[in-house]
Design an enzyme around this catalytic site. Structure first.
Site, PDB file in Angstrom:
ATOM      1  N   ASP A   8      21.599  16.202  19.514  1.00  0.00           N
ATOM      2  CA  ASP A   8      20.242  16.529  19.079  1.00  0.00           C
ATOM      3  C   ASP A   8      20.273  16.857  17.601  1.00  0.00           C
ATOM      4  OD1 ASP A   8      19.577  16.191  21.684  1.00  0.00           O
ATOM      5  OD2 ASP A   8      19.012  18.269  22.082  1.00  0.00           O
ATOM      6  N   ASP A 129       9.187  14.610  30.023  1.00  0.00           N
ATOM      7  CA  ASP A 129       9.587  15.998  29.828  1.00  0.00           C
ATOM      8  C   ASP A 129       8.561  16.896  30.491  1.00  0.00           C
ATOM      9  OD1 ASP A 129      11.558  14.878  28.196  1.00  0.00           O
ATOM     10  OD2 ASP A 129      10.283  15.024  26.425  1.00  0.00           O
TER      11      ASP A 129
END
Length: 244
Positions: A8, A129
């Site tokens: 990330d 998500d």
């Protein structure tokens, strides 16, 4: 089952967020390409990259870090974060990304997702998500009223390569993945489902491996913290699933 080590990217660094909060980022390194090489040297066959700044900005922000990773490794890479138009999809695929992940745009413009999947078969995934079962968008900052199964249903037959399902409440918290919700989503769709969020041990990986229909798993913090040894995890996931 494929294990996707996560890199990330925030401000050019390798980080992990706690439950998607950009203000609760732990920096694990300032050389994403070096981290990618470590994962590949340990035997991983894919990498999962997220441009966190891009997810909030709506356009690529950590492009230099992504390009450095692409230059450093030969394994396929999937990338999400700030990819919201066909031009950006085409740009990243041309640069060597194997699969792009569309999140926010899958809710706001599902026809664009269908067009992208048609134009680039096998190279477009969708990131679903969820917070409390409802899809969140724009870097997880906005919650919709749509459930993950509703959105997955709308994508059936579109040629989507995979759905990456993240339980936001579990992400980066090292509290275990939401196996039941991930398996339920996998049962509701013919699209391959990749689990993300909360993986903290080999036990978690085994539970996901043994759940019917889950094709892959993403792990980040547990690998950085050393809670999971990547080589050992890869070996565990090569073992056939054990059904009750």
């Amino acid at each position: 089952m494929i294990l996707y080590p996560a890199i990330d990217l925030k401000d050019g660094n390798c980080v992990r967020l706690l439950k998607g909060d950009m203000d609760k980022a732990t920096v694990f390194g300032d050389d994403p390409a070096a981290q990618a090489r470590k994962f590949v040297d340990a035997g991983c066959e894919w990498l999962h990259l997220v441009d966190l700044n891009g997810a909030f900005a709506g356009h690529p922000v950590n492009a230099a870090a992504v390009e450095a990773i692409l230059a450093a490794v030969k394994v396929p890479v999937q990338l999400g974060g700030g990819i919201r138009d066909l031009e950006t999809v085409e740009m990243w695929l041309a640069k060597g990304v194997s699969r792009v992940i569309l999140g926010t745009v899958a809710v706001e413009d599902p026809e664009l997702v269908r067009e992208a999947a048609t134009r680039f078969p096998g190279r477009v995934a969708v990131g679903l998500d969820a917070r409390r079962g409802k899809v969140a968008t724009r870097g997880w900052a906005e919650e919709t009223k749509m459930t993950v199964t509703d959105l997955a249903g709308r994508l059936e037959g579109a040629g989507i390569a995979a759905i990456i399902y993240t339980d936001i409440e579990r992400d980066g918290a090292m509290q275990g993945p939401n196996v039941s919700a991930t398996a339920a989503l996998a049962r509701s769709t013919t699209i391959p489902v990749i689990a993300s969020g909360g993986v903290s041990s080999l036990k978690d990986l085994i539970a996901l491996r043994n759940a019917v229909g889950i094709s892959g798993v993403i792990s980040g913090r547990a690998l950085y913290d050393g809670a999971i040894d990547l080589s050992e995890a890869l070996e565990v996931l090569r073992t056939p699933p054990q059904q009750p």
